[in-house]
Design a protein around this motif. Structure first.
Motif, PDB file in Angstrom:
ATOM      1  N   LEU A 393       0.734  -1.165   0.015  1.00 43.15           N
ATOM      2  CA  LEU A 393      -0.157  -0.001  -0.046  1.00 43.15           C
ATOM      3  C   LEU A 393       0.932   1.270   0.147  1.00 43.15           C
ATOM      4  CD1 LEU A 393      -2.447  -2.096   0.521  1.00 43.15           C
ATOM      5  CD2 LEU A 393      -3.410  -0.225   1.695  1.00 43.15           C
ATOM      6  N   LEU A 394       2.267   1.157   0.711  1.00 44.39           N
ATOM      7  CA  LEU A 394       2.873   2.125   0.598  1.00 44.39           C
ATOM      8  C   LEU A 394       3.471   2.768  -0.752  1.00 44.39           C
ATOM      9  CD1 LEU A 394       4.452   2.098   4.130  1.00 44.39           C
ATOM     10  CD2 LEU A 394       2.927   3.643   3.545  1.00 44.39           C
ATOM     11  N   GLY A 395       3.506   1.675  -1.536  1.00 46.28           N
ATOM     12  CA  GLY A 395       3.981   1.869  -3.003  1.00 46.28           C
ATOM     13  C   GLY A 395       2.802   2.212  -3.688  1.00 46.28           C
ATOM     14  N   ASP A 396       1.670   2.337  -3.330  1.00 43.37           N
ATOM     15  CA  ASP A 396       0.368   2.386  -4.153  1.00 43.37           C
ATOM     16  C   ASP A 396       0.206   4.073  -4.350  1.00 43.37           C
ATOM     17  OD1 ASP A 396      -1.928   2.753  -5.398  1.00 43.37           O
ATOM     18  OD2 ASP A 396      -3.065   1.218  -4.242  1.00 43.37           O
ATOM     19  N   ASP A 397       0.155   4.705  -5.433  1.00 43.63           N
ATOM     20  CA  ASP A 397       0.097   6.074  -5.713  1.00 43.63           C
ATOM     21  C   ASP A 397      -1.278   6.375  -5.273  1.00 43.63           C
ATOM     22  OD1 ASP A 397       2.567   6.600  -6.513  1.00 43.63           O
ATOM     23  OD2 ASP A 397       2.129   6.887  -8.631  1.00 43.63           O
ATOM     24  N   ALA A 398      -2.268   5.750  -5.484  1.00 47.32           N
ATOM     25  CA  ALA A 398      -3.747   6.182  -4.867  1.00 47.32           C
ATOM     26  C   ALA A 398      -3.775   5.981  -3.561  1.00 47.32           C
ATOM     27  CB  ALA A 398      -4.759   4.999  -5.627  1.00 47.32           C
ATOM     28  N   PHE A 399      -3.162   5.276  -2.795  1.00 44.03           N
ATOM     29  CA  PHE A 399      -3.192   5.213  -1.223  1.00 44.03           C
ATOM     30  C   PHE A 399      -2.509   6.361  -0.824  1.00 44.03           C
ATOM     31  CE2 PHE A 399      -1.374   4.149   2.837  1.00 44.03           C
ATOM     32  CZ  PHE A 399      -2.741   3.928   3.647  1.00 44.03           C
ATOM     33  N   LEU A 400      -1.020   6.670  -1.360  1.00 44.96           N
ATOM     34  CA  LEU A 400      -0.461   7.814  -1.131  1.00 44.96           C
ATOM     35  C   LEU A 400      -1.313   9.258  -1.294  1.00 44.96           C
ATOM     36  CD1 LEU A 400       3.228   6.701  -2.174  1.00 44.96           C
ATOM     37  CD2 LEU A 400       2.041   6.695  -0.032  1.00 44.96           C
ATOM     38  N   ASP A 401      -1.792   9.358  -2.413  1.00 45.53           N
ATOM     39  CA  ASP A 401      -2.691  10.410  -2.635  1.00 45.53           C
ATOM     40  C   ASP A 401      -3.816  10.562  -1.679  1.00 45.53           C
ATOM     41  OD1 ASP A 401      -0.975  10.999  -4.961  1.00 45.53           O
ATOM     42  OD2 ASP A 401      -2.458  10.502  -6.038  1.00 45.53           O
ATOM     43  N   PHE A 402      -4.503   9.502  -1.298  1.00 48.97           N
ATOM     44  CA  PHE A 402      -5.536   9.716  -0.220  1.00 48.97           C
ATOM     45  C   PHE A 402      -5.265  10.064   0.970  1.00 48.97           C
ATOM     46  CE2 PHE A 402      -7.759   8.045   3.272  1.00 48.97           C
ATOM     47  CZ  PHE A 402      -8.915   8.445   2.903  1.00 48.97           C
ATOM     48  N   VAL A 403      -3.682   9.769   1.600  1.00 52.80           N
ATOM     49  CA  VAL A 403      -3.329  10.040   2.754  1.00 52.80           C
ATOM     50  C   VAL A 403      -3.132  11.611   2.710  1.00 52.80           C
ATOM     51  CG1 VAL A 403      -1.343   9.658   4.501  1.00 52.80           C
ATOM     52  CG2 VAL A 403      -2.243   7.665   3.507  1.00 52.80           C
TER      53      VAL A 403
END
Length: 750
Positions: A393-403
């Motif tokens: 998840l920490l490598g997932d741009d979608a999750f990073l953008d959400f955070v």
């Protein structure tokens, strides 16, 4: 021959005596200036030697270089600042060694044999110069003040403090002639210019007690207009720096005043006393990185200054960022994982319970990952384990953008900008502000600034500071931590700065890229804080200044009768909170040295008439000139022109033209067009709001009532005083302040 003829015959003798005494003091002053030049030469030599130490090529040489250059630079600055009026005092003592006088000056100097040549005015040995009186001479027979222009002595003024001791000295063959009319009165009649001057030569006994008060705790200096509160407080700062330089230079000294005009007026006092390591800031400049000069209208200023705003802003700092996402959905292995509004609300409250918002940034990713991991049910996911889950998840741009978008790093001005929205302001104002107060705030913020930023008023600066502390600083990584992989966890969560770098996105709420602030909250506290015109500080301003003096000693200057804040009890409570736990030392000054007795009696009569609970000091100087009232005026420009031209022709210094706020531009345009004043001031006169510095050539300046706080002029012309009185609920106090600004002439035009 009559008595009058005798006095005429005595005049040449008196002139000869004065000339002889001036010549005698000039010889000593010449010797001091030669020693000053020698000291400056040695300081320059020390600076060169320090620079050479840096060429040794090892760390010890660099340290020595920095220390030597710093000490040399400080001494050079001190010596440069001391030239004007370097030697100003002399004490002849009853039992001095070898009958040698004791000379007092702006700095201390020793001769080539290391013997004391000149005593620093702040040294214990100089205290008697200010404290001795005829009732308690303290071994002082004669006190002399030297009046100088640059290095040239132009006059001396003596005070005989012990006539019996003088007779004993004369019996022993010691001659101590007494000349002059008194240094204090000579200083009081000096024409005013655009800056405040040091009173180091004429400090009076009650003023000296405040200057040399204990360094710890809070020293409060009160007194009515013209008692010298401001300049005494500035001399106290110089005294503290002298007595404990390491403490106060290391932690810093903050001097806070009401306006930029006032700060420019006082800026030369401390350098003239040999001190430059002081931060001078108006109330619109207290917060690093901000500078506001515009004032809100009184009704808006009263709302923004109220203590209620602290609660409102804490609520705002806890709001979810407008426009941020309220849900998240992702697929991992065999599971669909979601974060819905309710669950996100619970996570947000949990994080907020652990401290300030920005301080939680390193924990945000971890908290969201915990909530998502708790939903994993499939065997493939459980077999892969938590570490693999976090890595994916920490490598997932979608999750990073959400955070980043759900919990962005926030700055105070962004959050203040949220309050432009009436619905959002109503949400955080519930139970605190009326609908009308909310409307006034929305109007004040909506009418200024771009889409990104509110153009701050002076009254907004404490609000920004309140939000800074409510939000907290974004945690900064150490150099060692920066060597770790950019997806490393801090306290169980992702480092927000690495997160922003990895996502290469701008955070949504403000549409601007976030950059870490260069100034941190822990950088705010000072070692000493001086607050002038303290009676005007709002509760929110007391909170702002108080944060900078949590561990500091304080000097507080004020006069309650001159207050422009409408709720003294609320302000007093905020002041008590800011100073909580600190020892108090109270000093009251009772003599008005600024106004003629005629002007001050006029102002005092007004204060009594309108019911101000005013501290009425005694004015010690009379000019025989009563204030003038021009009433029933129909042609205001003609009447103002006549009054200003009249007083400008009768005084040598500055003229203040004080007007209602609504008339400032109009009257300023009048002054710029009058040829009678053009010859006197070749540059166009600038209306003084808190952001404009008048030209040094201009004698007449236009000010509002609040602009005059802390200032003084040779002459004041007050235009439509009844309108100044009606401008705000504290208009009577403001007009009282205006009436006490003149030293020689006062004219009102109604």
């Amino acid at each position: 021959m009559g008595r009058g003829d005798d006095s005429l015959n005595d005049k040449p003798v008196e002139d000869d005596l004065v000339a002889r005494e001036v010549a005698h003091e000039q010889a000593f002053v010449d010797r001091v200036y030669l020693q000053l030049e020698e000291s400056a030469r040695k300081a320059q030599q020390l600076a060169r030697e320090g620079q050479n130490r840096g060429k040794l090529g090892h760390e010890g040489g660099l340290v020595e270089r920095d220390a030597m250059v710093y000490q040399a630079a400080r001494r050079i600055a001190q010596l440069d600042a001391a030239h004007e009026g370097l030697v100003f005092g002399r004490l002849d003592l009853q039992h001095s060694v070898d009958r040698q006088p004791r000379y007092i000056g702006r700095i201390g100097l020793r001769d080539e044999r290391r013997d004391s040549l000149l005593i620093d005015w702040r040294a214990p040995a100089a205290a008697v110069f200010y404290q001795a009186t005829a009732a308690e001479p303290r071994q002082v027979v004669r006190r002399r003040v030297l009046r100088s222009t640059g290095p040239r002595v132009v006059g001396v003024e003596d005070e005989l403090l012990d006539a019996e001791a003088l007779a004993e000295l004369e019996a022993d063959g010691v001659e101590l002639p007494i000349v002059g009319e008194g240094a204090l009165m000579a200083q009081l009649s000096r024409a005013r210019d655009r800056t405040m001057h040091s009173i180091v030569a004429t400090i009076q006994a009650e003023q000296d007690l405040a200057i040399r008060a204990p360094s710890r705790g809070v020293v409060s200096i009160s007194g009515g207009p013209g008692t010298g509160k401001t300049v005494v407080a500035l001399h106290r700062v110089a005294y503290l720096l002298y007595t404990d330089r390491r403490r106060y230079e290391t932690g810093g000294v903050l001097v806070v005043g009401p306006s930029g005009v006032f700060m420019r007026y006082i800026e030369r006092v401390l350098p003239s006393l040999g001190e430059a390591a002081v931060a001078l800031r108006s109330l619109g400049e207290v917060v690093d990185g901000l500078r506001a000069t515009r004032h809100d209208e009184p009704a808006v200023a009263d709302i923004k200054g109220s203590a209620r705003m602290a609660t409102l802003l804490r609520r705002a700092a806890r709001l979810q960022a407008p426009g941020s996402p309220d849900h998240f959905r992702t697929f991992w292995r065999d599971d669909v994982l979601t974060l819905e509004r309710g669950q996100l609300g619970r996570i947000r409250r949990q994080l907020m319970s652990q401290g300030r918002r920005n301080r939680q940034l390193p924990r945000v990713a971890g908290a969201l990952l915990d909530a998502l991991w708790s939903q994993v049910r499939g065997e493939r996911g459980l077999d892969r384990g938590r570490e693999a889950f976090d890595d994916d998840l920490l490598g997932d741009d979608a999750f990073l953008d959400f955070v980043v978008q759900w919990w962005p790093p926030l700055d105070a001005r962004t959050v203040l900008g949220w309050l432009r929205e009436p619905e959002l302001l109503a949400q955080v104002s519930d139970g605190l502000l009326s609908h009308e107060e909310q409307r006034l705030l929305t109007k004040s913020w909506g009418a200024s600034g771009s889409d990104e930023d509110i153009a701050l008023s002076v009254e907004d600066v404490p609000l920004v500071d309140e939000l800074r502390y409510a939000l907290g600083d974004v945690p900064q990584r150490t150099d060692d931590e920066r060597d770790l992989d950019e997806t490393s966890l801090l306290e169980g969560g992702l480092d927000v700065q690495e997160l922003m770098t990895a996502s290469e996105r701008e955070y949504a709420p403000s549409g601007r890229a976030w950059t870490p602030p260069t100034h941190r909250l822990e950088d705010d506290p000072f070692s000493h804080v001086l607050v002038d015109e303290a009676q005007d500080l709002t509760p929110m301003q007391w909170r702002m200044v108080g944060r900078r003096g949590k561990t500091a000693s304080w000097t507080i200057v004020g006069d309650p009768a001159q207050s422009s804040w409408p709720d003294p009890a609320e302000s007093a409570e905020a002041r008590a909170t800011a100073l909580e736990g600190k020892e108090r030392h109270e000093f009251h000054l009772s003599t008005n040295y600024r106004n003629s007795s005629e002007i001050y009696e006029y102002a005092a009569a007004y204060a009594r008439r309108v019911g101000l609970d005013a501290d009425l000091p005694t004015a010690v100087r009379s000019t025989g000139v009563e204030p003038q009232e021009v009433t029933g005026v129909t042609d205001l420009e003609a009447a103002t022109r006549e009054a200003v031209v009249d007083v400008a022709g009768r005084v040598a210094g500055t003229v203040g033209v004080v007007v209602p706020v609504a008339r400032r531009s109009e009257v300023n345009a009048w002054l710029a067009s009058w040829p009678e004043l053009a010859a006197d001031a070749p540059n166009a006169r600038a209306a003084i709001d808190s952001s404009v510095t008048p030209s040094g050539d201009d004698r007449a300046v236009v000010l509002t009532g609040l602009d005059t706080k802390g200032l003084e002029f040779d002459a004041i012309v007050v235009v439509r005083p009844e309108e100044i009185e009606a401008e705000s609920v504290t208009g009577r106090a403001t007009l009282y302040v205006v009436l006490t600004r003149a030293t020689q002439l006062l004219t009102t035009i109604s």
